[in-house]
Design a protein around this motif. Structure first.
Motif, short mmCIF file in Angstrom:
data_model
loop_
_atom_site.label_atom_id
_atom_site.label_comp_id
_atom_site.label_asym_id
_atom_site.label_seq_id
_atom_site.Cartn_x
_atom_site.Cartn_y
_atom_site.Cartn_z
N GLY A 127 -17.66 -63.16 -6.00
CA GLY A 127 -17.99 -63.91 -4.80
C GLY A 127 -18.26 -62.99 -3.63
N PRO A 128 -18.23 -63.53 -2.42
CA PRO A 128 -18.46 -62.71 -1.24
C PRO A 128 -17.31 -61.72 -1.03
CG PRO A 128 -17.88 -64.94 -0.62
CD PRO A 128 -18.05 -64.94 -2.10
N PHE A 129 -17.54 -60.75 -0.15
CA PHE A 129 -16.56 -59.69 0.09
C PHE A 129 -15.20 -60.26 0.49
CE2 PHE A 129 -14.39 -56.82 3.04
CZ PHE A 129 -14.17 -55.75 2.20
N GLU A 130 -15.18 -61.28 1.33
CA GLU A 130 -13.92 -61.85 1.79
C GLU A 130 -13.11 -62.39 0.62
OE1 GLU A 130 -16.90 -62.75 3.16
OE2 GLU A 130 -16.72 -61.45 4.91
N GLU A 131 -13.79 -63.00 -0.33
CA GLU A 131 -13.10 -63.53 -1.51
C GLU A 131 -12.63 -62.39 -2.42
OE1 GLU A 131 -14.39 -65.99 -5.47
OE2 GLU A 131 -15.22 -66.66 -3.55
N ALA A 132 -13.46 -61.39 -2.59
CA ALA A 132 -13.12 -60.25 -3.44
C ALA A 132 -11.95 -59.48 -2.85
CB ALA A 132 -14.32 -59.34 -3.61
N ARG A 133 -11.85 -59.42 -1.54
CA ARG A 133 -10.80 -58.68 -0.86
C ARG A 133 -9.42 -59.28 -1.12
NH1 ARG A 133 -7.62 -55.72 0.51
NH2 ARG A 133 -7.36 -54.57 2.42
N THR A 134 -9.37 -60.55 -1.51
CA THR A 134 -8.08 -61.20 -1.80
C THR A 134 -7.54 -60.82 -3.18
OG1 THR A 134 -9.12 -63.18 -2.71
CG2 THR A 134 -8.66 -63.16 -0.33
N LEU A 135 -8.35 -60.15 -4.00
CA LEU A 135 -7.92 -59.79 -5.35
C LEU A 135 -7.05 -58.54 -5.37
CD1 LEU A 135 -11.23 -60.32 -7.35
CD2 LEU A 135 -9.35 -61.93 -6.99
N TYR A 136 -7.08 -57.74 -4.29
CA TYR A 136 -6.34 -56.48 -4.30
C TYR A 136 -5.81 -56.15 -2.91
CZ TYR A 136 -10.66 -54.48 -2.44
OH TYR A 136 -11.76 -54.22 -1.67
N GLU A 137 -4.84 -55.22 -2.90
CA GLU A 137 -4.31 -54.66 -1.66
C GLU A 137 -4.66 -53.18 -1.67
OE1 GLU A 137 0.04 -53.70 0.34
OE2 GLU A 137 -0.09 -55.04 -1.38
N ASP A 138 -5.29 -52.73 -0.62
CA ASP A 138 -5.74 -51.34 -0.54
C ASP A 138 -4.55 -50.44 -0.16
OD1 ASP A 138 -7.18 -49.03 -0.43
OD2 ASP A 138 -8.50 -49.65 1.20
N LEU A 139 -4.22 -49.50 -1.05
CA LEU A 139 -3.12 -48.56 -0.81
C LEU A 139 -3.63 -47.14 -0.59
CD1 LEU A 139 -0.73 -49.78 -3.66
CD2 LEU A 139 -0.71 -50.47 -1.26
N THR A 140 -4.94 -46.99 -0.39
CA THR A 140 -5.53 -45.67 -0.24
C THR A 140 -4.96 -44.98 0.99
OG1 THR A 140 -7.55 -46.54 -1.20
CG2 THR A 140 -7.71 -44.43 -0.07
N PRO A 141 -4.49 -43.74 0.86
CA PRO A 141 -3.97 -43.05 2.04
C PRO A 141 -5.10 -42.80 3.04
CG PRO A 141 -3.98 -41.59 0.12
CD PRO A 141 -4.39 -42.95 -0.35
N PRO A 142 -4.77 -42.79 4.33
CA PRO A 142 -5.82 -42.58 5.33
C PRO A 142 -6.47 -41.21 5.19
CG PRO A 142 -3.66 -42.50 6.35
CD PRO A 142 -3.46 -42.92 4.92
N ALA A 143 -7.72 -41.13 5.58
CA ALA A 143 -8.45 -39.86 5.52
C ALA A 143 -7.86 -38.88 6.53
CB ALA A 143 -9.92 -40.10 5.84
N PRO A 144 -7.92 -37.59 6.24
CA PRO A 144 -7.38 -36.61 7.20
C PRO A 144 -8.20 -36.62 8.49
CG PRO A 144 -8.56 -35.50 5.43
CD PRO A 144 -8.49 -36.95 5.06
#
Length: 144
Positions: free
Chosen positions: A87-104
């Motif tokens: 689906g759209p990005f907003e729907e896809a974003r509900t499938l996961y939680e982003d745990l990526t560490p912030p960029a330096p």
């Protein structure tokens, strides 16, 4: 006695809440196509819960941690839901939680960036080479 055919598919299957990793990456919009998602898995670019995965048929479930190695950085996500459709990005974003560490920070240069020259600066000048050689002790300036 019911054989389970009148129940929804998700209630009949023992792997409820599980989904193939290639489909999930596609539904979560982490890859542009399911084919590219499958290729990423086969190449070893995907790690689930710390274990490298090479089979696109591997099932992920809510709570799994997925590390996807991209060209210039790694993406770390936690699976929250299996996908139903792309689906759209907003729907896809509900499938996961982003745990990526912030960029330096931009001021903190990585090792590769430290040993490479800035684009457009070109070769060192004769004066810069002499200064570099003097620092390394290769050539002493002539005594007069």
């Amino acid at each position: 006695m019911s054989d389970g055919r009148d129940q929804p598919r998700s209630e009949r299957e023992p792997g409820q809440g599980r989904q193939r990793i290639d489909k999930w990456l596609f539904f979560a919009r982490l890859r542009k196509s399911r084919t590219l998602a499958a290729k990423s898995v086969e190449q070893g670019d995907v790690t689930i819960n710390g274990q490298p995965i090479r089979q696109p048929s591997f099932n992920v479930k809510p709570g799994d941690t997925v590390v996807l190695s991209l060209d210039r950085h790694d993406l770390v996500v936690k699976v929250l839901l299996p996908g139903v459709r792309r689906g759209p990005f907003e729907e896809a974003r509900t499938l996961y939680e982003d745990l990526t560490p912030p960029a330096p920070a931009r001021d903190e240069r990585r090792l590769f960036e430290q040993v490479t020259r800035e684009r457009g600066t070109g070769r060192p000048t004769k004066r810069e080479r002499r200064e570099t050689d003097a620092l390394r002790g290769r050539f002493d300036p002539p005594d007069e």
